[in-house]
Design an enzyme around this catalytic site. Sequence first.
Site, PDB file in Angstrom:
ATOM      1  N   ASN A 143      57.653  37.117  45.407  1.00  0.00           N
ATOM      2  CA  ASN A 143      58.592  36.149  45.982  1.00  0.00           C
ATOM      3  C   ASN A 143      59.872  36.194  45.137  1.00  0.00           C
ATOM      4  O   ASN A 143      59.875  35.730  43.998  1.00  0.00           O
ATOM      5  CB  ASN A 143      57.979  34.741  45.951  1.00  0.00           C
ATOM      6  CG  ASN A 143      58.948  33.699  46.488  1.00  0.00           C
ATOM      7  OD1 ASN A 143      60.060  34.025  46.897  1.00  0.00           O
ATOM      8  ND2 ASN A 143      58.525  32.441  46.481  1.00  0.00           N
ATOM      9  N   PRO A 144      60.969  36.742  45.679  1.00  0.00           N
ATOM     10  CA  PRO A 144      62.179  36.874  44.859  1.00  0.00           C
ATOM     11  C   PRO A 144      62.931  35.549  44.741  1.00  0.00           C
ATOM     12  O   PRO A 144      63.919  35.449  44.012  1.00  0.00           O
ATOM     13  CB  PRO A 144      63.023  37.875  45.672  1.00  0.00           C
ATOM     14  CG  PRO A 144      62.585  37.686  47.086  1.00  0.00           C
ATOM     15  CD  PRO A 144      61.141  37.241  47.056  1.00  0.00           C
ATOM     16  N   GLU A 176      60.642  38.772  52.408  1.00  0.00           N
ATOM     17  CA  GLU A 176      61.991  38.588  52.955  1.00  0.00           C
ATOM     18  C   GLU A 176      62.181  37.192  53.526  1.00  0.00           C
ATOM     19  O   GLU A 176      63.275  36.804  53.915  1.00  0.00           O
ATOM     20  CB  GLU A 176      62.242  39.633  54.049  1.00  0.00           C
ATOM     21  CG  GLU A 176      62.415  41.010  53.429  1.00  0.00           C
ATOM     22  CD  GLU A 176      62.274  42.141  54.428  1.00  0.00           C
ATOM     23  OE1 GLU A 176      62.273  41.858  55.643  1.00  0.00           O
ATOM     24  OE2 GLU A 176      62.145  43.288  53.982  1.00  0.00           O
ATOM     25  N   GLY A 201      54.850  34.840  41.807  1.00  0.00           N
ATOM     26  CA  GLY A 201      55.544  33.635  42.267  1.00  0.00           C
ATOM     27  C   GLY A 201      54.859  32.403  41.716  1.00  0.00           C
ATOM     28  O   GLY A 201      54.091  32.487  40.747  1.00  0.00           O
ATOM     29  N   ASP A 203      53.039  28.279  42.655  1.00  0.00           N
ATOM     30  CA  ASP A 203      51.871  27.769  43.377  1.00  0.00           C
ATOM     31  C   ASP A 203      52.065  27.865  44.889  1.00  0.00           C
ATOM     32  O   ASP A 203      51.108  28.082  45.635  1.00  0.00           O
ATOM     33  CB  ASP A 203      51.610  26.313  42.981  1.00  0.00           C
ATOM     34  CG  ASP A 203      51.212  26.189  41.520  1.00  0.00           C
ATOM     35  OD1 ASP A 203      50.864  27.220  40.918  1.00  0.00           O
ATOM     36  OD2 ASP A 203      51.262  25.072  40.981  1.00  0.00           O
ATOM     37  N   GLY A 204      53.322  27.704  45.349  1.00  0.00           N
ATOM     38  CA  GLY A 204      53.607  27.786  46.781  1.00  0.00           C
ATOM     39  C   GLY A 204      53.353  29.198  47.291  1.00  0.00           C
ATOM     40  O   GLY A 204      52.807  29.397  48.386  1.00  0.00           O
ATOM     41  N   ASP A 511      49.349  21.708  47.014  1.00  0.00           N
ATOM     42  CA  ASP A 511      49.696  22.858  46.158  1.00  0.00           C
ATOM     43  C   ASP A 511      51.198  23.173  46.266  1.00  0.00           C
ATOM     44  O   ASP A 511      51.593  24.351  46.286  1.00  0.00           O
ATOM     45  CB  ASP A 511      48.894  24.113  46.536  1.00  0.00           C
ATOM     46  CG  ASP A 511      47.413  23.973  46.232  1.00  0.00           C
ATOM     47  OD1 ASP A 511      47.013  22.939  45.679  1.00  0.00           O
ATOM     48  OD2 ASP A 511      46.650  24.898  46.566  1.00  0.00           O
ATOM     49  N   GLY A 512      52.017  22.145  46.376  1.00  0.00           N
ATOM     50  CA  GLY A 512      53.461  22.370  46.391  1.00  0.00           C
ATOM     51  C   GLY A 512      54.036  22.536  47.786  1.00  0.00           C
ATOM     52  O   GLY A 512      55.227  22.822  47.933  1.00  0.00           O
TER      53      GLY A 512
HETATM   54  C1  LIG Z   1      57.125  10.441  30.970  1.00  0.00           C
HETATM   55  C2  LIG Z   1      56.817  11.864  31.238  1.00  0.00           C
HETATM   56  C3  LIG Z   1      55.879  11.994  32.338  1.00  0.00           C
HETATM   57  C4  LIG Z   1      55.508  13.405  32.653  1.00  0.00           C
HETATM   58  C5  LIG Z   1      54.362  13.424  33.588  1.00  0.00           C
HETATM   59  C6  LIG Z   1      54.050  14.784  33.982  1.00  0.00           C
HETATM   60  C7  LIG Z   1      52.835  14.870  34.841  1.00  0.00           C
HETATM   61  C8  LIG Z   1      52.823  16.244  35.415  1.00  0.00           C
HETATM   62  C9  LIG Z   1      51.601  16.554  36.176  1.00  0.00           C
HETATM   63  C10 LIG Z   1      51.901  17.777  36.976  1.00  0.00           C
HETATM   64  C11 LIG Z   1      50.799  18.164  37.867  1.00  0.00           C
HETATM   65  C12 LIG Z   1      51.230  19.362  38.626  1.00  0.00           C
HETATM   66  C13 LIG Z   1      50.247  19.771  39.638  1.00  0.00           C
HETATM   67  C14 LIG Z   1      50.748  21.016  40.335  1.00  0.00           C
HETATM   68  C15 LIG Z   1      51.545  20.979  41.352  1.00  0.00           C
HETATM   69  C16 LIG Z   1      52.132  22.243  41.934  1.00  0.00           C
HETATM   70  O1  LIG Z   1      51.227  22.824  42.822  1.00  0.00           O
HETATM   71  C17 LIG Z   1      53.420  21.913  42.656  1.00  0.00           C
HETATM   72  C18 LIG Z   1      54.078  23.187  43.207  1.00  0.00           C
HETATM   73  O2  LIG Z   1      54.291  24.109  42.200  1.00  0.00           O
HETATM   74  P1  LIG Z   1      55.324  25.352  42.356  1.00  0.00           P
HETATM   75  O3  LIG Z   1      55.036  26.016  43.657  1.00  0.00           O
HETATM   76  O4  LIG Z   1      55.075  26.269  41.199  1.00  0.00           O
HETATM   77  O5  LIG Z   1      56.669  24.775  42.363  1.00  0.00           O
HETATM   78  N1  LIG Z   1      54.330  21.276  41.731  1.00  0.00           N
HETATM   79  C19 LIG Z   1      54.673  20.000  41.839  1.00  0.00           C
HETATM   80  O6  LIG Z   1      54.309  19.323  42.759  1.00  0.00           O
HETATM   81  C20 LIG Z   1      55.589  19.451  40.772  1.00  0.00           C
HETATM   82  C21 LIG Z   1      55.103  18.167  40.182  1.00  0.00           C
HETATM   83  C22 LIG Z   1      56.036  17.728  39.103  1.00  0.00           C
HETATM   84  C23 LIG Z   1      55.847  16.311  38.754  1.00  0.00           C
HETATM   85  C24 LIG Z   1      56.853  15.808  37.788  1.00  0.00           C
HETATM   86  N1  LIG Z   2      61.637  35.754  50.508  1.00  0.00           N
HETATM   87  C1  LIG Z   2      61.500  34.427  50.587  1.00  0.00           C
HETATM   88  N2  LIG Z   2      62.534  33.645  50.926  1.00  0.00           N
HETATM   89  C2  LIG Z   2      62.415  32.294  50.971  1.00  0.00           C
HETATM   90  N3  LIG Z   2      61.269  31.631  50.692  1.00  0.00           N
HETATM   91  C3  LIG Z   2      60.205  32.364  50.345  1.00  0.00           C
HETATM   92  C4  LIG Z   2      60.252  33.785  50.278  1.00  0.00           C
HETATM   93  N4  LIG Z   2      59.024  34.234  49.904  1.00  0.00           N
HETATM   94  C5  LIG Z   2      58.243  33.141  49.758  1.00  0.00           C
HETATM   95  N5  LIG Z   2      58.943  32.011  50.003  1.00  0.00           N
HETATM   96  C6  LIG Z   2      58.512  30.601  49.909  1.00  0.00           C
HETATM   97  O1  LIG Z   2      59.059  30.070  48.705  1.00  0.00           O
HETATM   98  C7  LIG Z   2      58.370  28.865  48.400  1.00  0.00           C
HETATM   99  C8  LIG Z   2      58.299  28.617  46.927  1.00  0.00           C
HETATM  100  O2  LIG Z   2      57.667  29.655  46.328  1.00  0.00           O
HETATM  101  P1  LIG Z   2      57.050  29.631  44.868  1.00  0.00           P
HETATM  102  O3  LIG Z   2      56.846  31.053  44.502  1.00  0.00           O
HETATM  103  O4  LIG Z   2      55.893  28.752  44.826  1.00  0.00           O
HETATM  104  O5  LIG Z   2      58.220  29.060  43.951  1.00  0.00           O
HETATM  105  P2  LIG Z   2      58.400  27.619  43.263  1.00  0.00           P
HETATM  106  O6  LIG Z   2      57.338  27.517  42.239  1.00  0.00           O
HETATM  107  O7  LIG Z   2      59.756  27.682  42.665  1.00  0.00           O
HETATM  108  O8  LIG Z   2      58.246  26.577  44.314  1.00  0.00           O
HETATM  109  C9  LIG Z   2      57.018  28.997  49.039  1.00  0.00           C
HETATM  110  O9  LIG Z   2      56.918  27.978  49.994  1.00  0.00           O
HETATM  111  C10 LIG Z   2      57.044  30.351  49.740  1.00  0.00           C
HETATM  112  O10 LIG Z   2      56.428  30.279  51.005  1.00  0.00           O
END
Ligand SMILES: CCCCCCCCCCCCC/C=C/[C@@H](O)[C@H](COP(=O)(O)O)NC(=O)CCCCC
Ligand SMILES: Nc1ncnc2c1ncn2[C@@H]1O[C@H](COP(=O)(O)OP(=O)(O)O)[C@@H](O)[C@H]1O
Length: 546
Positions: A143-144, A176, A201, A203-204, A511-512
């Site tokens: 995922n770019p 893409e 990439g 979690d998404g 999961d995001g």
């Molecule tokens: C006073 C300081 C408080 C800090 C509290 C922090 C608690 C953080 C717990 C985070 C749990 C995260 C669980 C995972 C979620 C991810 O699946 C999701 C998507 O990730 P990605 O695709 O890599 O972007 N991330 C989130 O929903 C972000 C949660 C951030 C909350 C501050």
């Molecule tokens: N080429 C692309 N252009 C735009 N979005 C994309 C592409 N490939 C994947 N995605 C989407 O990007 C989103 C975020 O991806 P992820 O790798 O989890 O990054 P982040 O952790 O920053 O949220 C996901 O919902 C995924 O479906």
Amino acid sequence: MENQDKIICSELFQKQRKVEVVLYPAVLAWKEIEKSSKRSSGTSESEHGQTVKVCEIVAVHKTEDEADAQPRSHPKRINQPSQQYPHAFTVSYVRRTRQHLWRCADVTFHCADQQICEQWVQVINEQLSLLTNRPKNLLVYINPYGGKRRGERIYEQKVAPVFRQAGIFTDVIVTERANHARDHLKMEANLDDYDGVVCVGGDGMFSEILHGLVTRIQTDHGVDQNQPDAELVPCSLRIGIIPAGSTDCICFATQGTNDPVTSALHIVVGDSQPMDVCSVHHNGVFLKYSVSLLGYGFYGDVLTDSERNRWLGPARYDLSGFKTFLSHNYYGGTVSFLPADDNVGHPRDKLQCRSGCRICQHKHSSKDEHDEASEEKEKPAEDSDRGWNVIHGKFIAINSASMSCACPRSPKGLSPSAHLADGTTDLILVRKCSRLDFFRHLLRHTNNDDQFDHWFVEVHRVRKFRFEPWHPDLAPLEDASEHPESPDLSPISSLQETYDDRTAESSWNCDGEILHHTAIQVSVQCQLIRLFARGIEEQQDAEVAV
Ligand SMILES: CCCCCCCCCCCCC/C=C/[C@@H](O)[C@H](COP(=O)(O)O)NC(=O)CCCCC
Ligand SMILES: Nc1ncnc2c1ncn2[C@@H]1O[C@H](COP(=O)(O)OP(=O)(O)O)[C@@H](O)[C@H]1O
Ligand SMILES: [Ca+2]
């Protein structure tokens, strides 16, 4: 180790030292046998040799380059022992450094005889070829667009060289658009060509790969995902995660770090970690799968808000987290859950899931599970709620953590004792409380205090749960469960004035990804997938015996 265990044993030369090198079936060992008169350090000769597990050897190759073959520290010396040992081979292996980080280290052995050198390379390669769990062909999706938009660079600079060194063939697809990887896996990819799928990439992006792969397998086996009680077919292909996202929780919680080289090495050595998957349905229609966090209220609101600021990269979660904390919303609803059996422990038992976890290994046999599922289907309708607990309330957050959800923001995670593969999820209910209390609760995710030790937090280990938001007309005016002695002492409660908890709904963070329904039914599918990981290693496992 006994003499007869030795596969090959030679006196070789390593870094100006004469060493005895022995290959056993599972271990490569070397030990100094003669103190070099030229050594300047004056330190005593090491009594113990070094060992590397064969299963942690990445590759072996003949060291062709003269410069590599000669010890580098004294290039101008003549009559060095290295001249008597002009042939060399290099073994690349996994070296553990701090905090669960793995690196690829090299050790080069010099020999007098070319044949011996070639024999060593051949024999080590033969031992490596016996390791059938190692992948040879991988399908990689990058995922770019995720995280700091460095997916392609991370893969090219840090991961591809490790795969090349290990002789792994790859087909690489840079996505893409969103859902490109999911759709390709679902409909196009020839899965028979590969031993695993790699996701570069966050979690998404992992969620895309999960959906593509699981849906494809169910379709191929004629399983209807819309049936909440369908027995899903486990995926035979393992998934590797190269972290290049914003939270990288799935990677962090399964290997203890979000480091791309460490992930690449776990893939190369062919690790295998089974993992539970939650299936999420709405009125008998399949919505999504989840492996880490399913969060309604706080984490749903953080995610919804953060999507508007994606340009900020990972920092968008800090901004949205702060804004969501200030808005201090709470939501009415009914949570029902089916508790897990006692033999899988309790979310507060402090038994953390680690590499080779006994609780996860103790999972029911598939037969037992099948029988249980059939039993449930056969129950008369009025019995279908037997064993379920029901809780009505106003909640700031409803979180289901199928794994610890450890990540760099919270190294112990949302539920520190949740298990990766025990067939359960930890359901955390955070009731309406003061802003200060909620802050204390959040803060405890970042230190050693128990985040569940609050009057407004309860946690249950469950196999299934359901959530139903309160319908505005049916919502009770008062929630009897609210703590009478803990009024909201918020200094900025005016922010709340327009907020009507009888009508408001949050969304689910899956999961995001945002779910488009709030009323959901969730069921844990025990060990549906496998990752190229081994769970978080205990510290003593992490030390290489020397
Ligand atoms: C006073 C300081 C408080 C800090 C509290 C922090 C608690 C953080 C717990 C985070 C749990 C995260 C669980 C995972 C979620 C991810 O699946 C999701 C998507 O990730 P990605 O695709 O890599 O972007 N991330 C989130 O929903 C972000 C949660 C951030 C909350 C501050
Ligand atoms: N080429 C692309 N252009 C735009 N979005 C994309 C592409 N490939 C994947 N995605 C989407 O990007 C989103 C975020 O991806 P992820 O790798 O989890 O990054 P982040 O952790 O920053 O949220 C996901 O919902 C995924 O479906
Ligand atoms: Ca679990």
